[in-house]
Every structure is written in structure tokens, then in C-alpha cells.
Design a protein around this motif. Structure first.
Motif, PDB file in Angstrom:
ATOM      1  N   LEU A  31      41.905 -11.246  21.628  1.00 21.84           N
ATOM      2  CA  LEU A  31      40.872 -11.655  20.684  1.00 21.84           C
ATOM      3  C   LEU A  31      40.266 -12.998  21.088  1.00 21.84           C
ATOM      4  O   LEU A  31      39.052 -13.203  20.997  1.00 21.84           O
ATOM      5  CB  LEU A  31      41.455 -11.737  19.268  1.00 21.84           C
ATOM      6  CG  LEU A  31      40.454 -11.807  18.128  1.00 21.84           C
ATOM      7  CD1 LEU A  31      39.567 -10.571  18.094  1.00 21.84           C
ATOM      8  CD2 LEU A  31      41.189 -11.975  16.807  1.00 21.84           C
ATOM      9  N   GLY A  32      41.101 -13.891  21.565  1.00 21.70           N
ATOM     10  CA  GLY A  32      40.630 -15.198  21.995  1.00 21.70           C
ATOM     11  C   GLY A  32      39.664 -15.126  23.168  1.00 21.70           C
ATOM     12  O   GLY A  32      38.731 -15.933  23.260  1.00 21.70           O
ATOM     13  N   ARG A  77      26.119 -26.713  21.825  1.00 16.95           N
ATOM     14  CA  ARG A  77      27.102 -27.624  22.415  1.00 16.95           C
ATOM     15  C   ARG A  77      28.513 -27.217  22.036  1.00 16.95           C
ATOM     16  O   ARG A  77      28.795 -26.920  20.879  1.00 16.95           O
ATOM     17  CB  ARG A  77      26.824 -29.043  21.926  1.00 16.95           C
ATOM     18  CG  ARG A  77      27.648 -30.056  22.641  1.00 16.95           C
ATOM     19  CD  ARG A  77      27.074 -31.440  22.469  1.00 16.95           C
ATOM     20  NE  ARG A  77      27.900 -32.345  23.263  1.00 16.95           N
ATOM     21  CZ  ARG A  77      28.455 -33.431  22.773  1.00 16.95           C
ATOM     22  NH1 ARG A  77      28.234 -33.788  21.532  1.00 16.95           N
ATOM     23  NH2 ARG A  77      29.202 -34.178  23.540  1.00 16.95           N
ATOM     24  N   VAL A  78      29.399 -27.213  23.019  1.00 19.88           N
ATOM     25  CA  VAL A  78      30.817 -26.956  22.793  1.00 19.88           C
ATOM     26  C   VAL A  78      31.563 -28.226  23.179  1.00 19.88           C
ATOM     27  O   VAL A  78      31.425 -28.711  24.301  1.00 19.88           O
ATOM     28  CB  VAL A  78      31.316 -25.754  23.637  1.00 19.88           C
ATOM     29  CG1 VAL A  78      32.814 -25.568  23.475  1.00 19.88           C
ATOM     30  CG2 VAL A  78      30.561 -24.482  23.259  1.00 19.88           C
ATOM     31  N   THR A  79      32.337 -28.761  22.267  1.00 17.20           N
ATOM     32  CA  THR A  79      33.044 -30.020  22.537  1.00 17.20           C
ATOM     33  C   THR A  79      34.487 -29.798  22.965  1.00 17.20           C
ATOM     34  O   THR A  79      35.077 -30.669  23.585  1.00 17.20           O
ATOM     35  CB  THR A  79      33.010 -30.948  21.304  1.00 17.20           C
ATOM     36  OG1 THR A  79      33.595 -30.250  20.203  1.00 17.20           O
ATOM     37  CG2 THR A  79      31.587 -31.363  20.984  1.00 17.20           C
ATOM     38  N   ASP A  80      35.058 -28.640  22.635  1.00 14.93           N
ATOM     39  CA  ASP A  80      36.459 -28.365  22.978  1.00 14.93           C
ATOM     40  C   ASP A  80      36.579 -26.928  23.493  1.00 14.93           C
ATOM     41  O   ASP A  80      36.785 -25.995  22.715  1.00 14.93           O
ATOM     42  CB  ASP A  80      37.351 -28.576  21.753  1.00 14.93           C
ATOM     43  CG  ASP A  80      38.831 -28.391  22.042  1.00 14.93           C
ATOM     44  OD1 ASP A  80      39.201 -28.036  23.193  1.00 14.93           O
ATOM     45  OD2 ASP A  80      39.633 -28.588  21.111  1.00 14.93           O
ATOM     46  N   TRP A  81      36.440 -26.771  24.802  1.00  6.18           N
ATOM     47  CA  TRP A  81      36.473 -25.428  25.383  1.00  6.18           C
ATOM     48  C   TRP A  81      37.820 -24.743  25.177  1.00  6.18           C
ATOM     49  O   TRP A  81      37.866 -23.533  24.974  1.00  6.18           O
ATOM     50  CB  TRP A  81      36.103 -25.470  26.874  1.00  6.18           C
ATOM     51  CG  TRP A  81      34.630 -25.589  27.062  1.00  6.18           C
ATOM     52  CD1 TRP A  81      33.932 -26.698  27.438  1.00  6.18           C
ATOM     53  CD2 TRP A  81      33.654 -24.565  26.826  1.00  6.18           C
ATOM     54  NE1 TRP A  81      32.582 -26.422  27.461  1.00  6.18           N
ATOM     55  CE2 TRP A  81      32.382 -25.119  27.093  1.00  6.18           C
ATOM     56  CE3 TRP A  81      33.733 -23.241  26.419  1.00  6.18           C
ATOM     57  CZ2 TRP A  81      31.205 -24.395  26.965  1.00  6.18           C
ATOM     58  CZ3 TRP A  81      32.559 -22.520  26.298  1.00  6.18           C
ATOM     59  CH2 TRP A  81      31.316 -23.091  26.570  1.00  6.18           C
ATOM     60  N   HIS A 106      40.801 -19.339  20.948  1.00  2.85           N
ATOM     61  CA  HIS A 106      41.599 -18.912  19.795  1.00  2.85           C
ATOM     62  C   HIS A 106      40.679 -18.634  18.619  1.00  2.85           C
ATOM     63  O   HIS A 106      40.008 -19.536  18.125  1.00  2.85           O
ATOM     64  CB  HIS A 106      42.624 -19.984  19.422  1.00  2.85           C
ATOM     65  CG  HIS A 106      43.539 -20.309  20.552  1.00  2.85           C
ATOM     66  ND1 HIS A 106      44.571 -19.484  20.924  1.00  2.85           N
ATOM     67  CD2 HIS A 106      43.542 -21.337  21.427  1.00  2.85           C
ATOM     68  CE1 HIS A 106      45.184 -20.007  21.980  1.00  2.85           C
ATOM     69  NE2 HIS A 106      44.575 -21.123  22.303  1.00  2.85           N
ATOM     70  N   ALA A 107      40.670 -17.390  18.160  1.00  2.00           N
ATOM     71  CA  ALA A 107      39.900 -17.032  16.974  1.00  2.00           C
ATOM     72  C   ALA A 107      40.623 -17.561  15.742  1.00  2.00           C
ATOM     73  O   ALA A 107      41.844 -17.741  15.747  1.00  2.00           O
ATOM     74  CB  ALA A 107      39.753 -15.515  16.896  1.00  2.00           C
ATOM     75  N   ALA A 108      39.862 -17.800  14.699  1.00  6.32           N
ATOM     76  CA  ALA A 108      40.454 -18.278  13.447  1.00  6.32           C
ATOM     77  C   ALA A 108      41.352 -17.193  12.851  1.00  6.32           C
ATOM     78  O   ALA A 108      41.087 -15.996  13.018  1.00  6.32           O
ATOM     79  CB  ALA A 108      39.340 -18.642  12.465  1.00  6.32           C
ATOM     80  N   PRO A 109      42.408 -17.593  12.164  1.00  6.55           N
ATOM     81  CA  PRO A 109      43.330 -16.607  11.574  1.00  6.55           C
ATOM     82  C   PRO A 109      42.641 -15.610  10.642  1.00  6.55           C
ATOM     83  O   PRO A 109      43.060 -14.455  10.556  1.00  6.55           O
ATOM     84  CB  PRO A 109      44.334 -17.463  10.799  1.00  6.55           C
ATOM     85  CG  PRO A 109      44.257 -18.809  11.413  1.00  6.55           C
ATOM     86  CD  PRO A 109      42.841 -18.965  11.912  1.00  6.55           C
ATOM     87  N   GLU A 110      41.579 -16.038   9.964  1.00  8.31           N
ATOM     88  CA  GLU A 110      40.897 -15.131   9.033  1.00  8.31           C
ATOM     89  C   GLU A 110      39.912 -14.194   9.729  1.00  8.31           C
ATOM     90  O   GLU A 110      39.385 -13.271   9.109  1.00  8.31           O
ATOM     91  CB  GLU A 110      40.182 -15.928   7.934  1.00  8.31           C
ATOM     92  CG  GLU A 110      39.067 -16.817   8.412  1.00  8.31           C
ATOM     93  CD  GLU A 110      39.524 -18.222   8.851  1.00  8.31           C
ATOM     94  OE1 GLU A 110      38.643 -19.052   9.117  1.00  8.31           O
ATOM     95  OE2 GLU A 110      40.740 -18.486   8.960  1.00  8.31           O
ATOM     96  N   ASP A 111      39.628 -14.408  11.007  1.00  9.46           N
ATOM     97  CA  ASP A 111      38.717 -13.538  11.753  1.00  9.46           C
ATOM     98  C   ASP A 111      39.402 -12.232  12.118  1.00  9.46           C
ATOM     99  O   ASP A 111      40.442 -12.230  12.778  1.00  9.46           O
ATOM    100  CB  ASP A 111      38.248 -14.214  13.042  1.00  9.46           C
ATOM    101  CG  ASP A 111      37.187 -15.262  12.832  1.00  9.46           C
ATOM    102  OD1 ASP A 111      36.555 -15.271  11.757  1.00  9.46           O
ATOM    103  OD2 ASP A 111      36.990 -16.076  13.752  1.00  9.46           O
ATOM    104  N   SER A 112      38.808 -11.129  11.710  1.00  6.40           N
ATOM    105  CA  SER A 112      39.331  -9.818  12.097  1.00  6.40           C
ATOM    106  C   SER A 112      38.783  -9.446  13.473  1.00  6.40           C
ATOM    107  O   SER A 112      37.850 -10.088  13.984  1.00  6.40           O
ATOM    108  CB  SER A 112      38.912  -8.762  11.081  1.00  6.40           C
ATOM    109  OG  SER A 112      37.511  -8.539  11.166  1.00  6.40           O
ATOM    110  N   VAL A 113      39.325  -8.394  14.045  1.00 12.79           N
ATOM    111  CA  VAL A 113      38.803  -7.871  15.306  1.00 12.79           C
ATOM    112  C   VAL A 113      37.328  -7.526  15.132  1.00 12.79           C
ATOM    113  O   VAL A 113      36.488  -7.897  15.953  1.00 12.79           O
ATOM    114  CB  VAL A 113      39.618  -6.642  15.776  1.00 12.79           C
ATOM    115  CG1 VAL A 113      38.945  -5.953  16.947  1.00 12.79           C
ATOM    116  CG2 VAL A 113      41.040  -7.047  16.131  1.00 12.79           C
TER     117      VAL A 113
END
Length: 163
Positions: free
Chosen positions: A58-59, A76-80, A85-92
């Protein structure tokens, strides 16, 4: 580990003769392959690291969403590392849908670009924008690399193989 049926491989795309058509055709092919690897993968295995680096299925797709956004939309992405890691609440389904929406937005930008030598549009404060040619080539490399990782991780999760 339960085994699922094997899928047949989808052959590489037939594209038009132009450089842009070839690059975009292969990128879309790899995007579809990466999303298909994650779609329908079972919870919680889709989040479990199967390798010492902590990489999980998933990540990988969550990360590719951020790479698409940064490359084609100028976000902009500050922390690649955090993008893996997807958030715990994110489903597939959530992660796959977000990836597909981001790809659709990126394709809208690409549809407006006709010269591969021009810079990719989008805000990039303090940075010069890459050429469209470079951006497409980079995304083919990035997506292909992670689609290969996803192939292995999905097989470890539930035995599913194929593109």
C-alpha cells in the motif's frame, strides 16, 4: 499463505510513432500495472512490511501518488520517506482511487504540453522545472521500479501474479 489464481500478463502497449506517444503509452501501461498490483489486496497484509526496509504494498502506491504530484503538478514534498506509508484510516480502495485521480490530473497537464523540450508546468518555488521529456522518462523509471517491487510484494501477500 493462500494462493489466488494467476493473471495473464498484459503485453507492452502499441503506441503511435511519435516520441511523446511512446513515452506516455509506456507510462500509462506502468501506472495501470502498479494500481492493479494494489487493487483488491487484502487488509492488513497490504500494509505489512515483507522486507527489512519496511516497504509495503500500500505504501508503494501512496508514494507513487506523491511522485506524480511532485513531478507533473508541482506539489512540494518535504518528507519523501513519509510518502511510503499510507495513513491507518486509508483503505486499499482509498489509496488506489487517490492514485488514479492524481494520474488523471497529471494527464490533463500532459495533454496541454506538445513540446517535450519545454518545462513541465506547475509551481516550483526556488527550483527550475524539468523538461517534459525528462519528467516522463523519470516517471517511467520510478513507476517501473516500484511496479516491480509491487509484483514481488503482492505475490508474497496472497500469491497473485501477472500484470
Amino acid at each position: 499463505m493462500p494462493r489466488t489464481s494467476r493473471h495473464t500478463d498484459t503485453p507492452p502497449p502499441r503506441t503511435g510513432p511519435g516520441e511523446a506517444e511512446v513515452l506516455r503509452g509506456f507510462l500509462d501501461y506502468l501506472r495501470t500495472s502498479a494500481a492493479a498490483k494494489v487493487e483488491g489486496a487484502p487488509e492488513p497484509q497490504v500494509r505489512k512490511a515483507a522486507v527489512p526496509s519496511g516497504t509495503n504494498l500500500l505504501g508503494l502506491l501512496h508514494h507513487l501518488t506523491h511522485v506524480e504530484s511532485a513531478t507533473f503538478l508541482g506539489e512540494r514534498v518535504t518528507d519523501w520517506q513519509a510518502t511510503f506509508h499510507a495513513a491507518p484510516e486509508d483503505s486499499v480502495a482509498d489509496v488506489v482511487a487517490r492514485y488514479r485521480r492524481t494520474v488523471a490530473r497529471a494527464n490533463e497537464v500532459l495533454d496541454g504540453c506538445t513540446d517535450l523540450g519545454t518545462s513541465v508546468p506547475g509551481p516550483r518555488p526556488g527550483k527550475s522545472a524539468p523538461t517534459l521529456r525528462w519528467a516522463l522518462t523519470h516517471m517511467i523509471e520510478e513507476t517501473g521500479r516500484h511496479a516491480g517491487h509491487a509484483d514481488i510484494l503482492r505475490e508474497l501477500v496472497d500469491g497473485a501474479t501477472g500484470r
